[in-house]
Design a protein around this motif. Structure first.
Motif, PDB file in Angstrom:
ATOM      1  N   ALA A   1       0.793  -1.236   0.000  1.00 59.79           N
ATOM      2  CA  ALA A   1       0.000   0.000   0.000  1.00 59.79           C
ATOM      3  C   ALA A   1       0.822   1.281   0.000  1.00 59.79           C
ATOM      4  O   ALA A   1       0.845   2.024   0.961  1.00 59.79           O
ATOM      5  N   ILE A   2       1.505   1.531  -1.101  1.00 55.40           N
ATOM      6  CA  ILE A   2       2.204   2.801  -1.234  1.00 55.40           C
ATOM      7  C   ILE A   2       1.492   3.664  -2.269  1.00 55.40           C
ATOM      8  O   ILE A   2       0.819   3.162  -3.173  1.00 55.40           O
ATOM      9  N   VAL A   3       1.641   4.985  -2.105  1.00 48.94           N
ATOM     10  CA  VAL A   3       0.963   5.919  -3.003  1.00 48.94           C
ATOM     11  C   VAL A   3       1.625   5.874  -4.377  1.00 48.94           C
ATOM     12  O   VAL A   3       2.853   5.905  -4.477  1.00 48.94           O
ATOM     13  N   ASP A   4       0.809   5.799  -5.407  1.00 49.05           N
ATOM     14  CA  ASP A   4       1.316   5.809  -6.780  1.00 49.05           C
ATOM     15  C   ASP A   4       1.702   7.241  -7.152  1.00 49.05           C
ATOM     16  O   ASP A   4       0.831   8.092  -7.323  1.00 49.05           O
ATOM     17  N   PRO A   5       3.006   7.525  -7.287  1.00 49.41           N
ATOM     18  CA  PRO A   5       3.429   8.913  -7.509  1.00 49.41           C
ATOM     19  C   PRO A   5       3.030   9.457  -8.883  1.00 49.41           C
ATOM     20  O   PRO A   5       2.952  10.673  -9.059  1.00 49.41           O
ATOM     21  N   THR A   6       2.749   8.571  -9.833  1.00 50.42           N
ATOM     22  CA  THR A   6       2.456   9.056 -11.186  1.00 50.42           C
ATOM     23  C   THR A   6       1.158   9.853 -11.253  1.00 50.42           C
ATOM     24  O   THR A   6       0.979  10.660 -12.148  1.00 50.42           O
ATOM     25  N   GLN A   7       0.274   9.677 -10.269  1.00 49.60           N
ATOM     26  CA  GLN A   7      -0.993  10.422 -10.285  1.00 49.60           C
ATOM     27  C   GLN A   7      -0.780  11.927 -10.103  1.00 49.60           C
ATOM     28  O   GLN A   7      -1.631  12.720 -10.484  1.00 49.60           O
ATOM     29  N   PHE A   8       0.354  12.313  -9.503  1.00 58.89           N
ATOM     30  CA  PHE A   8       0.623  13.736  -9.257  1.00 58.89           C
ATOM     31  C   PHE A   8       1.583  14.344 -10.274  1.00 58.89           C
ATOM     32  O   PHE A   8       1.947  15.503 -10.156  1.00 58.89           O
TER      33      PHE A   8
ATOM     34  N   PRO B   1      -5.614  14.619 -12.493  1.00 58.04           N
ATOM     35  CA  PRO B   1      -5.782  15.977 -11.947  1.00 58.04           C
ATOM     36  C   PRO B   1      -6.761  16.042 -10.779  1.00 58.04           C
ATOM     37  O   PRO B   1      -6.740  16.995 -10.006  1.00 58.04           O
ATOM     38  N   LYS B   2      -7.591  15.040 -10.643  1.00 54.22           N
ATOM     39  CA  LYS B   2      -8.588  15.081  -9.563  1.00 54.22           C
ATOM     40  C   LYS B   2      -8.056  14.517  -8.251  1.00 54.22           C
ATOM     41  O   LYS B   2      -8.727  14.615  -7.220  1.00 54.22           O
ATOM     42  N   SER B   3      -6.881  13.934  -8.293  1.00 56.32           N
ATOM     43  CA  SER B   3      -6.325  13.360  -7.072  1.00 56.32           C
ATOM     44  C   SER B   3      -5.525  14.410  -6.312  1.00 56.32           C
ATOM     45  O   SER B   3      -4.766  15.171  -6.902  1.00 56.32           O
ATOM     46  N   LYS B   4      -5.726  14.465  -4.994  1.00 60.94           N
ATOM     47  CA  LYS B   4      -5.042  15.445  -4.149  1.00 60.94           C
ATOM     48  C   LYS B   4      -4.023  14.735  -3.258  1.00 60.94           C
ATOM     49  O   LYS B   4      -4.296  13.649  -2.757  1.00 60.94           O
ATOM     50  N   GLU B   5      -2.884  15.414  -3.049  1.00 61.76           N
ATOM     51  CA  GLU B   5      -1.819  14.792  -2.250  1.00 61.76           C
ATOM     52  C   GLU B   5      -2.284  14.442  -0.844  1.00 61.76           C
ATOM     53  O   GLU B   5      -1.817  13.489  -0.239  1.00 61.76           O
ATOM     54  N   ALA B   6      -3.200  15.255  -0.315  1.00 62.76           N
ATOM     55  CA  ALA B   6      -3.700  14.997   1.038  1.00 62.76           C
ATOM     56  C   ALA B   6      -4.614  13.771   1.075  1.00 62.76           C
ATOM     57  O   ALA B   6      -4.812  13.166   2.135  1.00 62.76           O
ATOM     58  N   ALA B   7      -5.160  13.439  -0.075  1.00 63.70           N
ATOM     59  CA  ALA B   7      -6.059  12.287  -0.148  1.00 63.70           C
ATOM     60  C   ALA B   7      -5.834  11.569  -1.471  1.00 63.70           C
ATOM     61  O   ALA B   7      -6.644  11.657  -2.387  1.00 63.70           O
ATOM     62  N   PRO B   8      -4.714  10.858  -1.567  1.00 62.17           N
ATOM     63  CA  PRO B   8      -4.387  10.194  -2.834  1.00 62.17           C
ATOM     64  C   PRO B   8      -5.468   9.205  -3.236  1.00 62.17           C
ATOM     65  O   PRO B   8      -6.045   8.512  -2.399  1.00 62.17           O
ATOM     66  N   ARG B   9      -5.703   9.164  -4.512  1.00 54.98           N
ATOM     67  CA  ARG B   9      -6.741   8.263  -5.018  1.00 54.98           C
ATOM     68  C   ARG B   9      -6.166   6.900  -5.401  1.00 54.98           C
ATOM     69  O   ARG B   9      -6.837   5.886  -5.285  1.00 54.98           O
ATOM     70  N   TRP B  10      -4.907   6.894  -5.873  1.00 54.32           N
ATOM     71  CA  TRP B  10      -4.352   5.654  -6.451  1.00 54.32           C
ATOM     72  C   TRP B  10      -3.182   5.123  -5.637  1.00 54.32           C
ATOM     73  O   TRP B  10      -2.257   5.850  -5.308  1.00 54.32           O
ATOM     74  N   TRP B  11      -3.273   3.845  -5.356  1.00 54.64           N
ATOM     75  CA  TRP B  11      -2.288   3.152  -4.530  1.00 54.64           C
ATOM     76  C   TRP B  11      -1.722   1.972  -5.299  1.00 54.64           C
ATOM     77  O   TRP B  11      -2.335   1.488  -6.246  1.00 54.64           O
ATOM     78  N   MET B  12      -0.557   1.528  -4.845  1.00 54.21           N
ATOM     79  CA  MET B  12       0.088   0.399  -5.526  1.00 54.21           C
ATOM     80  C   MET B  12       0.880  -0.414  -4.507  1.00 54.21           C
ATOM     81  O   MET B  12       0.900  -0.095  -3.325  1.00 54.21           O
ATOM     82  N   VAL B  13       1.501  -1.457  -4.974  1.00 54.44           N
ATOM     83  CA  VAL B  13       2.437  -2.214  -4.156  1.00 54.44           C
ATOM     84  C   VAL B  13       3.767  -2.246  -4.905  1.00 54.44           C
ATOM     85  O   VAL B  13       3.819  -1.958  -6.097  1.00 54.44           O
ATOM     86  N   GLU B  14       4.833  -2.596  -4.187  1.00 49.99           N
ATOM     87  CA  GLU B  14       6.094  -2.878  -4.855  1.00 49.99           C
ATOM     88  C   GLU B  14       6.216  -4.381  -5.015  1.00 49.99           C
ATOM     89  O   GLU B  14       5.924  -5.127  -4.070  1.00 49.99           O
TER      90      GLU B  14
END
Length: 159
Positions: free
Chosen positions: A74-81, A90-103
């Motif tokens: 459960a890490i934040v997907d940085p590509t959304q920002f 563009p609708k995703s906010k750093e305070a409330a990330p919309r997209w998550w991923m794993v390594e």
DNA sequence: GCCAACGTTGGC
DNA sequence: GCCAACGTTGGC
């Protein structure tokens, strides 16, 4: 806590198992997933030590080529920002990330890739999600029985 | 490259 | 909150 099993689809043209193997740590963040169901699986269900198949889609024939292990949860997907990224949201906010991923980290390569036609023809795998018609989910659960069965067919070697 | 199956969006 | 229109996935 028992280990769970997954399947990760990737078009090799976009990102292949060979590319994963050539990463310095043989690991990568599974970024770019923009489907809520797949996101929920990565964010809520995948745990350290879970294993997954690396599946090549959109090739002939589609096939399972390797095994990866979940090495970060459960890490934040940085590509959304990243406005320059194909996956920018563009609708995703750093305070409330919309997209998550794993390594994921490469663990095994299948000397004998297991193809979609093979999976479909195998009576032992009748419940396997990826064989179902219209199964578009890019991250899918796989049962332990199915995982072990497919792994044996694939003649795996450590990487 | 086609297109069926799915998911998402947005007008109402 | 329905659902038509649109966009995407991915086998074939």
């Amino acid at each position: 806590m028992s280990r769970r099993y997954w399947l990760f689809k990737s078009e090799p043209e976009a990102y292949s198992f060979s590319e994963l193997l050539s990463e310095p740590t043989q690991s990568t963040g599974w970024d770019g997933v923009r489907n809520y169901q797949a996101r929920n699986l990565m964010r809520d269900q995948m745990k350290l030590g879970d294993l997954g198949f690396f599946y090549h889609s959109r090739i002939k024939p589609p096939q399972i080529v390797g095994v990866v292990e979940i090495t970060k949860e459960a890490i934040v997907d940085p590509t959304q920002f990243d406005p320059d990224s194909h996956y920018f949201d563009p609708k995703s906010k750093e305070a409330a990330p919309r997209w998550w991923m794993v390594e994921v980290t490469a663990r095994q390569r299948l000397r004998q890739p297991v193809t979609l036609p093979q999976l479909k023809a195998d009576p032992a795998l009748s419940e396997l999600m990826v064989t179902k018609k219209g199964s578009r989910l890019s991250v899918q659960p796989v049962s332990e029985e199915d995982f072990e069965h497919i792994l044996a067919l694939g003649d795996p070697e450590a990487v």
